[in-house]
Each structure stands twice: as structure tokens, then as C-alpha cells.
Design a protein around this motif. Structure first.
Motif, PDB file in Angstrom:
ATOM      1  N   ILE A  86     -33.948  38.619   6.552  1.00  0.00           N
ATOM      2  CA  ILE A  86     -33.389  37.266   6.527  1.00  0.00           C
ATOM      3  C   ILE A  86     -32.165  37.204   5.622  1.00  0.00           C
ATOM      4  O   ILE A  86     -31.120  36.640   6.000  1.00  0.00           O
ATOM      5  N   SER A  87     -32.251  37.771   4.452  1.00  0.00           N
ATOM      6  CA  SER A  87     -31.103  37.743   3.525  1.00  0.00           C
ATOM      7  C   SER A  87     -29.916  38.488   4.118  1.00  0.00           C
ATOM      8  O   SER A  87     -28.761  38.047   3.986  1.00  0.00           O
ATOM      9  N   GLY A  88     -30.184  39.617   4.771  1.00  0.00           N
ATOM     10  CA  GLY A  88     -29.091  40.382   5.361  1.00  0.00           C
ATOM     11  C   GLY A  88     -28.385  39.622   6.479  1.00  0.00           C
ATOM     12  O   GLY A  88     -27.144  39.641   6.567  1.00  0.00           O
ATOM     13  N   ILE A  89     -29.141  38.926   7.323  1.00  0.00           N
ATOM     14  CA  ILE A  89     -28.532  38.164   8.422  1.00  0.00           C
ATOM     15  C   ILE A  89     -27.715  36.996   7.864  1.00  0.00           C
ATOM     16  O   ILE A  89     -26.637  36.668   8.392  1.00  0.00           O
ATOM     17  N   LYS A  90     -28.199  36.370   6.814  1.00  0.00           N
ATOM     18  CA  LYS A  90     -27.443  35.262   6.211  1.00  0.00           C
ATOM     19  C   LYS A  90     -26.109  35.748   5.642  1.00  0.00           C
ATOM     20  O   LYS A  90     -25.081  35.085   5.796  1.00  0.00           O
ATOM     21  N   ILE A  91     -26.125  36.895   4.969  1.00  0.00           N
ATOM     22  CA  ILE A  91     -24.874  37.430   4.419  1.00  0.00           C
ATOM     23  C   ILE A  91     -23.914  37.813   5.551  1.00  0.00           C
ATOM     24  O   ILE A  91     -22.703  37.592   5.458  1.00  0.00           O
ATOM     25  N   ALA A  92     -24.456  38.381   6.627  1.00  0.00           N
ATOM     26  CA  ALA A  92     -23.608  38.736   7.767  1.00  0.00           C
ATOM     27  C   ALA A  92     -22.964  37.487   8.381  1.00  0.00           C
ATOM     28  O   ALA A  92     -21.772  37.485   8.733  1.00  0.00           O
ATOM     29  N   HIS A  93     -23.739  36.394   8.474  1.00  0.00           N
ATOM     30  CA  HIS A  93     -23.188  35.138   8.991  1.00  0.00           C
ATOM     31  C   HIS A  93     -22.081  34.613   8.084  1.00  0.00           C
ATOM     32  O   HIS A  93     -21.039  34.128   8.552  1.00  0.00           O
ATOM     33  N   LEU A  94     -22.279  34.705   6.788  1.00  0.00           N
ATOM     34  CA  LEU A  94     -21.271  34.247   5.843  1.00  0.00           C
ATOM     35  C   LEU A  94     -19.997  35.080   5.963  1.00  0.00           C
ATOM     36  O   LEU A  94     -18.882  34.552   5.862  1.00  0.00           O
ATOM     37  N   CYS A  95     -20.155  36.383   6.195  1.00  0.00           N
ATOM     38  CA  CYS A  95     -18.989  37.256   6.364  1.00  0.00           C
ATOM     39  C   CYS A  95     -18.194  36.881   7.607  1.00  0.00           C
ATOM     40  O   CYS A  95     -16.960  36.879   7.595  1.00  0.00           O
ATOM     41  N   LEU A  96     -18.887  36.497   8.666  1.00  0.00           N
ATOM     42  CA  LEU A  96     -18.196  36.101   9.896  1.00  0.00           C
ATOM     43  C   LEU A  96     -17.482  34.757   9.743  1.00  0.00           C
ATOM     44  O   LEU A  96     -16.477  34.509  10.412  1.00  0.00           O
ATOM     45  N   LYS A  97     -17.994  33.909   8.887  1.00  0.00           N
ATOM     46  CA  LYS A  97     -17.331  32.621   8.674  1.00  0.00           C
ATOM     47  C   LYS A  97     -15.942  32.794   8.078  1.00  0.00           C
ATOM     48  O   LYS A  97     -15.050  31.959   8.307  1.00  0.00           O
TER      49      LYS A  97
END
Length: 374
Positions: A86-97
Motif C-alpha cells: 500500500i505504501s509503495g503504490i501511494k508513493i508511485a501515485h505521488l510520483c506520477l502526479k
């Protein structure tokens, strides 16, 4: 191809030391990431790819279209700790933003090879958030595929919704190569079924084999395909050959025999032209002749007309040969002397004219002496 910004999340937990994928789960991931990176950058040169790990939650490479940077950092990844999905997917989403190309579609590709220890409700909540942000996610479930299959299936189904097809779950059982199983998957093929795969994959190449990786196999497949095509063409030609006369019944064979007979008759007529001379063929009643006889008669008439110009040319050459010979008159010195006197501006008494006339007289005397000796 789709213009897209993609972040690849690899599992670098201690589970990646297992050897159920050749040679280890971690190295199998490296080959698969190489495959996906080549696919994304070659399908559209303006697409960007980033790389991060799910264990230590480190963004190794930001969004870039330079696949060399991805591969350089990828080879430095080592197994460490436990996976934090979960933490990894959230960071990946933030990187795409924070991507520079705001017109790019966003996608997360996550490799999951360790048991997911997060609560299922939290996973579904994260899926709803990604769906709201219009982020697609592809998950490669391998290694611990039976344990994670249920929760990951619900995760992807929630993101897609009822009609969505942008996110995919690919479950791969243990095997020799992880990348081989991804070649035909939607993750590599893309939404439109196209692929720009290179590197160690065979997708995008003839017969699905990269000649640079296995030239002998590629050559063997090519030779086998060419032999198969030649065999099919031979079989097709054998089927078409007997079918041709059958379509026309017996008339086709009769037509061919009649044409051959006409050709033989025309050839015989052309051979007889030398004996017949230049005489024109006698006129015949066309109404009483068959169609074949009329064709043969027309060919005979055309050959006779073609010989007429040759006969006229021979007659003209004979006329020229029979004309009077003026060589004796031109060799007469007295005649030439009278002609020179009548020419304006010519002095018959000049030294040059006398020398020329004297030379002609000497030649004439020599000819007479040769004739007397004979």
C-alpha cells in the motif's frame, strides 16, 4: 501508440532470493522490467518510465525516456526487508502526479512476489482512490500467486469498475523465465495490442524470436516457414493444374490441338515459299473454306506480301549493275584534257595538271603491258 507516464514498482523483499524463477525471483524481475521498459519507450519515444522499490520504498529513477538509466539502477537492487504494497503504490501515485507531461496517461506496474500483509479493506480503499484519479495499474502476481490472487483480483476489479479495461492482473506460475510469460500479456502488448518490445524479448520480431539473442533458432524458424510455404504452393499448383481443363470440358483440349495444327501448317507454308518463288498464291473461294483454312490462307497471303519488297529490291540492284561503266572514259587523257579546258579558272598547261595527266598515261601503259604479257 498511447502517450503514457509509467512507474514500475519492483518487489525487492527477502522472498526474492527464491529460485523458483530462473535464476532468482529478483533477477527474473530485472529481465521483465527491461522488457517492459523497452516496450514503453519504443512504442512512443515521448513516453516516460520511472523505477522504484516496494521494500525500502525508494524511487531509484524519476520519469525519463532514457532506458539506460533504468537498467543501470535496476542492476543495483538487492533483496531487503519486507514488501510494503500500500505504501509503495501511494508513493508511485505521488510520483506520477508530479510528471511534466500533463497530457500523459498515468500507469503503475507493480511486481508482487511476496505475501501482501495489508488489510483487504485498505487495499480496496486504495483502489477506489486510484480509480478516482484515473490511474491505471497493472499487477504481475508471481511467486506467492495463490496467496495473493484473491486480494489482487478484487483490487484490479475495483479500479476497472463495471466497464473499465485499463488495468490488468497477470498471474504467472513458477517457470524458467518471467519475461517470456509477459510477452503476450496486455502489460506488454498495450491497450491496442501493439508492442515496441526489443531487448531480450522476441515480441515484435518475426516468429517471436529476437535474432540477436538466438540467431540459430531464428534461422531455423525462417527456413522451416519457407519450406512450408513452398510445400503449400506446390500443393496448390498441383490442384489447379488438373482443374483447368476440367472447367472447360473437352473443348479446351480441342482448341489447343487446333492451334498447334495451325502453327504446323503455317510453318510448312513458310518453308515452301522458297520453292514457290515470288508468285502470288492463287485466289480461292473463302466461302467454301473452313475457319481454320481461312486463317491459314490469310497467313500465306501476308507472307507473300512480305516477300514483294525483297523482290523489288533485288530488281533495283540488278538495274544498277547493268548500267554502263564509265571507267574507260574517265581514264582517257584526251577526254580529260578537253574537259579541263572548258573548266573556268583551270589552266591545262600548268605543271600540276601536266604531272597528273602524265601519271595517268603511265598507268595506262603499265596496264596495256600487263595485258599483252597475259
Amino acid at each position: 501508440m498511447v502517450l503514457e507516464s509509467t512507474i514500475i514498482c519492483i518487489d525487492n523483499s527477502q522472498f526474492m532470493r527464491n529460485g523458483d524463477f530462473n535464476p532468482t525471483r529478483l533477477q527474473a524481475q530485472q529481465d521483465a522490467v527491461n522488457l517492459i521498459t523497452q516496450s514503453k519507450t519504443r512504442s512512443n519515444p515521448e513516453s516516460n518510465v520511472a523505477l522504484m522499490t516496494l521494500s525500502d520504498l525508494s524511487v531509484l529513477v524519476g520519469l525519463t525516456n532514457d532506458s539506460g538509466k533504468i537498467l543501470a539502477k535496476l542492476n543495483q537492487v538487492t533483496p531487503n526487508g519486507c514488501m510494503k504494497f500500500i505504501s509503495g503504490i501511494k508513493i508511485a501515485h505521488l510520483c506520477l502526479k508530479h510528471r511534466q507531461g500533463k497530457n500523459h496517461k498515468t500507469r503503475i506496474i507493480a511486481f508482487v512476489g511476496s505475501p501482501i500483509e495489508a488489510d483487504e479493506k485498505e487495499v480496496i480503499k486504495l483502489a477506489k482512490k486510484l480509480k478516482k484519479e484515473k490511474v491505471n495499474i497493472d499487477i504481475v502476481n508471481f511467486g506467492e500467486d495463490e496467496i495473493n490472487a484473491d486480494v489482487l483480483n478484487k483490487f484490479v476489479t475495483t479500479i476497472n469498475g463495471k466497464e473499465g479495461t485499463g488495468s490488468h492482473l497477470v498471474t504467472i506460475p513458477p517457470g524458467p523465465h518471467l519475461s517470456d510469460a509477459l510477452v503476450s500479456s496486455p502489460i506488454v502488448q498495450g491497450e491496442d495490442g501493439g508492442s515496441g518490445v526489443g531487448g531480450s524479448s522476441g515480441a515484435g520480431f518475426e516468429f517471436g524470436v529476437n535474432p540477436d539473442d538466438d540467431p540459430e533458432l531464428a534461422l531455423a524458424l525462417r527456413v522451416s516457414m519457407e519450406e512450408q510455404r513452398a510445400r503449400q504452393q506446390a500443393e496448390g499448383g498441383a490442384e489447379e493444374t488438373p482443374a483447368t481443363p476440367a472447367a472447360g470440358g473437352g473443348g479446351g483440349a480441342e482448341d489447343e490441338s487446333s492451334e498447334e495444327a495451325l502453327l504446323q501448317r503455317a510453318l510448312a507454308m513458310s518453308m515452301d515459299t522458297g520453292e514457290a518463288g515470288s508468285a502470288a498464291p492463287k485466289e480461292r473461294d473463302l466461302g467454301s473454306m473452313t475457319e481454320e483454312e481461312q486463317i491459314a490462307y490469310a497467313m500465306q497471303m501476308s507472307m507473300a506480301d512480305a516477300e514483294k519488297p525483297e523482290d523489288s529490291a533485288k530488281a533495283e540492284s540488278m538495274d544498277v549493275d547493268e548500267k554502263e561503266d564509265y571507267s574507260e572514259v574517265m581514264n582517257d587523257p584526251a577526254f580529260l584534257q578537253s574537259v579541263l579546258q572548258n573548266l573556268p579558272g583551270v589552266d591545262p598547261q600548268s605543271e600540276a595538271v601536266r604531272n597528273a595527266m602524265g601519271a595517268m598515261k603511265d598507268e595506262k601503259k603499265d596496264e596495256k603491258m600487263k595485258e599483252d604479257k597475259k
